[in-house]
Design an enzyme around this catalytic site. Structure first.
Site, PDB file in Angstrom:
ATOM      1  N   ASP A  46       0.817  -1.212   0.000  1.00  0.00           N
ATOM      2  CA  ASP A  46       0.000   0.000   0.000  1.00  0.00           C
ATOM      3  C   ASP A  46       0.854   1.267   0.000  1.00  0.00           C
ATOM      4  O   ASP A  46       2.021   1.258   0.429  1.00  0.00           O
ATOM      5  CB  ASP A  46      -0.899   0.034   1.243  1.00  0.00           C
ATOM      6  CG  ASP A  46      -2.085  -0.908   1.137  1.00  0.00           C
ATOM      7  OD1 ASP A  46      -2.159  -1.674   0.161  1.00  0.00           O
ATOM      8  OD2 ASP A  46      -2.926  -0.885   2.060  1.00  0.00           O
ATOM      9  N   HIS A  97      -5.501   2.636  -4.668  1.00  0.00           N
ATOM     10  CA  HIS A  97      -5.589   2.921  -3.239  1.00  0.00           C
ATOM     11  C   HIS A  97      -6.263   4.266  -3.000  1.00  0.00           C
ATOM     12  O   HIS A  97      -6.355   4.714  -1.858  1.00  0.00           O
ATOM     13  CB  HIS A  97      -4.177   2.920  -2.639  1.00  0.00           C
ATOM     14  CG  HIS A  97      -4.127   2.750  -1.154  1.00  0.00           C
ATOM     15  ND1 HIS A  97      -4.948   1.875  -0.454  1.00  0.00           N
ATOM     16  CD2 HIS A  97      -3.339   3.341  -0.211  1.00  0.00           C
ATOM     17  CE1 HIS A  97      -4.652   1.931   0.838  1.00  0.00           C
ATOM     18  NE2 HIS A  97      -3.694   2.818   1.018  1.00  0.00           N
ATOM     19  N   HIS A 101      -4.169   9.907   0.465  1.00  0.00           N
ATOM     20  CA  HIS A 101      -4.267   8.998   1.615  1.00  0.00           C
ATOM     21  C   HIS A 101      -5.113   9.645   2.711  1.00  0.00           C
ATOM     22  O   HIS A 101      -4.613  10.174   3.695  1.00  0.00           O
ATOM     23  CB  HIS A 101      -2.874   8.658   2.140  1.00  0.00           C
ATOM     24  CG  HIS A 101      -2.846   7.384   2.941  1.00  0.00           C
ATOM     25  ND1 HIS A 101      -3.082   7.358   4.293  1.00  0.00           N
ATOM     26  CD2 HIS A 101      -2.641   6.099   2.564  1.00  0.00           C
ATOM     27  CE1 HIS A 101      -2.993   6.110   4.733  1.00  0.00           C
ATOM     28  NE2 HIS A 101      -2.730   5.324   3.692  1.00  0.00           N
ATOM     29  N   HIS A 192       3.742  -2.462   3.076  1.00  0.00           N
ATOM     30  CA  HIS A 192       3.812  -1.117   2.517  1.00  0.00           C
ATOM     31  C   HIS A 192       5.081  -0.962   1.692  1.00  0.00           C
ATOM     32  O   HIS A 192       6.101  -1.609   1.982  1.00  0.00           O
ATOM     33  CB  HIS A 192       3.772  -0.063   3.630  1.00  0.00           C
ATOM     34  CG  HIS A 192       2.458  -0.024   4.359  1.00  0.00           C
ATOM     35  ND1 HIS A 192       2.142  -0.909   5.364  1.00  0.00           N
ATOM     36  CD2 HIS A 192       1.362   0.771   4.187  1.00  0.00           C
ATOM     37  CE1 HIS A 192       0.908  -0.662   5.802  1.00  0.00           C
ATOM     38  NE2 HIS A 192       0.416   0.349   5.105  1.00  0.00           N
TER      39      HIS A 192
END
Length: 415
Positions: A46, A97, A101, A192
């Site tokens: 991610d 994604h 964020h 990640h």
């Protein structure tokens, strides 16, 4: 009660609380695993791409010939198109994604679809490949976001194993050990490739990947696997998992897992009945099936489930030799509704006291149904057993492939 407070509480529950329970905790309507196949699992990353850490992650994956799925943020992908192209050129899957964020709870639900559609289209343009999977930042869902995901034809993806590479103080060794202790066939693992998590992950992968491969796991991108979007059929195993965990702690049941195929667990226990040459109370080890592992093995058919059990017999033999808890064990035994099927593996069977057989048989049947088993015409639990000598004689012969492929998960976390 203040009506404004009551209304605000209800709104928060509908917007965040219930989606958190249903989708994040119970995993309903999202994919937290894939069909297990023969050790299939998905490594996912991610928050990238990040020029400081993504190249190191790619290098570690390439060294071991492993391909993964990268959930990218459009904002970062736009700034680093060369990294997006490098991902695709290396055979990895590009997934979405989001744009930035930010947790879905903090976004305007009326703008979610437009933002997601724009990010998907832009990422497909950068990657030159279709984007099929979506995971929101923090794994946080709302119902408008889930509807937008489905409307765009994206598979909503969560995870089963969280590596914890982003946690303050996390070390590469601890991250690798955590994944190895929790992974099982079909797992979706989240790591990640950006920031502090990306740095830790890049250093954990050289330890983690060879251990996964030698244990028989087969990592692949999600696009090449079959993500299981959980319906109510997945709810039973999820609700029973904490019950089985408590049972394992109380009765000191530990896994006899030396590879992706493993399905047995063991606990020291005296033999509960008299058997020929083995009086009641003989030091023994009780065999327990890992229901979820067996369920996943059985997704490929009953023959695949039998093969998993047969391959796991070597694990019992290894545990008998190497685990100090089972050094004095004379007999390995368990209770089963499928005692006839176990006979080809070398198990003998014996009747149990009627009352005990009924109680255990009912519980085992309920477990069987809860984990997706078909209705049975006959429910008769019997004791199955195999002496230590018979187990070692049959399953402890030297094997050319024995070694790392049968190491215990705790060993696999070592350097």
């Amino acid at each position: 009660m203040n009506p404004w407070l009551a209304g605000g509480t209800l709104l928060a529950l509908l917007h965040a609380g219930l989606p958190w329970l249903f989708h994040q905790r119970l995993g309903l309507a999202v994919a937290s695993r894939v069909r297990a196949g023969r050790g299939d699992l998905a490594l996912t990353f991610d928050d990238g791409p990040d020029p400081k850490t993504t190249p190191a992650v790619l290098e570690a994956l390439a060294e071991h010939g492993v391909r993964a799925t990268f959930f990218l943020l459009h904002e970062r992908a736009r700034k680093h198109p060369d990294l997006v192209r490098a991902l695709v050129a290396s055979g990895h899957e590009v997934a979405l994604h989001g744009g930035i964020h930010r947790h879905a709870w903090l976004k305007n639900p009326l703008r979610l679809y437009g933002e997601l559609a724009e990010a998907k289209q832009a990422l497909e343009g950068l990657a030159g490949t279709p984007v099929r999977h979506y995971r929101p930042p923090h794994g946080g869902w709302t119902w408008p976001l889930l509807l937008a995901t489905r409307r765009l034809g994206l598979v909503p993806v969560q995870w089963e194993v969280e590596a914890g590479d982003w946690v303050p103080g996390a070390s590469p060794k601890a991250v690798a050990a955590k994944v190895l202790a929790r992974v099982r066939p079909g797992s979706i693992v989240v790591m990640h490739d950006a920031g502090r998590g990306g740095e830790v992950a890049a250093n954990a992968l050289p330890r983690l990947l060879p251990a996964l491969l030698s244990a028989g796991y087969r990592p692949a991108p999600l696009a090449e696997l079959h993500p299981v979007v959980a319906g109510l059929g997945e709810l039973g195993p999820k609700l029973l998992a904490p019950v089985e965990a408590v049972f394992a702690r109380v009765y000191r049941v530990e896994p006899a897992f030396y590879g992706a195929h493993s399905v047995f667990r063991l606990a020291p226990a005296p033999l509960p009945v008299d058997l020929p040459g083995l009086p009641r109370g003989t030091p023994g080890a009780e065999i327990h099936m890992d229901s979820e592992r067996m369920r996943r093995a059985g997704e490929a058919g009953s023959l695949a489930a039998f093969r998993a059990a047969r391959a796991s017999m070597a694990d019992l033999a290894r545990a008998a030799v190497e685990n100090p808890r089972f050094a004095g064990v004379k007999v390995f035994f368990g209770t089963s509704l499928f005692w006839e099927v176990l006979a080809p593996l070398g198990f003998e069977s014996a009747p149990l006291p009627p009352g005990y057989a009924r109680r255990v048989g009912l519980w085992m049947y309920l477990l069987h149904r809860a984990y997706g088993g078909r209705p049975l015409k006959r429910v008769e639990a019997r004791l199955v057993y195999l002496t230590r000598d018979a187990l070692l004689r049959r399953y402890r012969e030297p094997r050319a492939d024995e070694g790392d492929a049968h190491r215990h998960p705790e060993d696999l976390g070592e350097g």
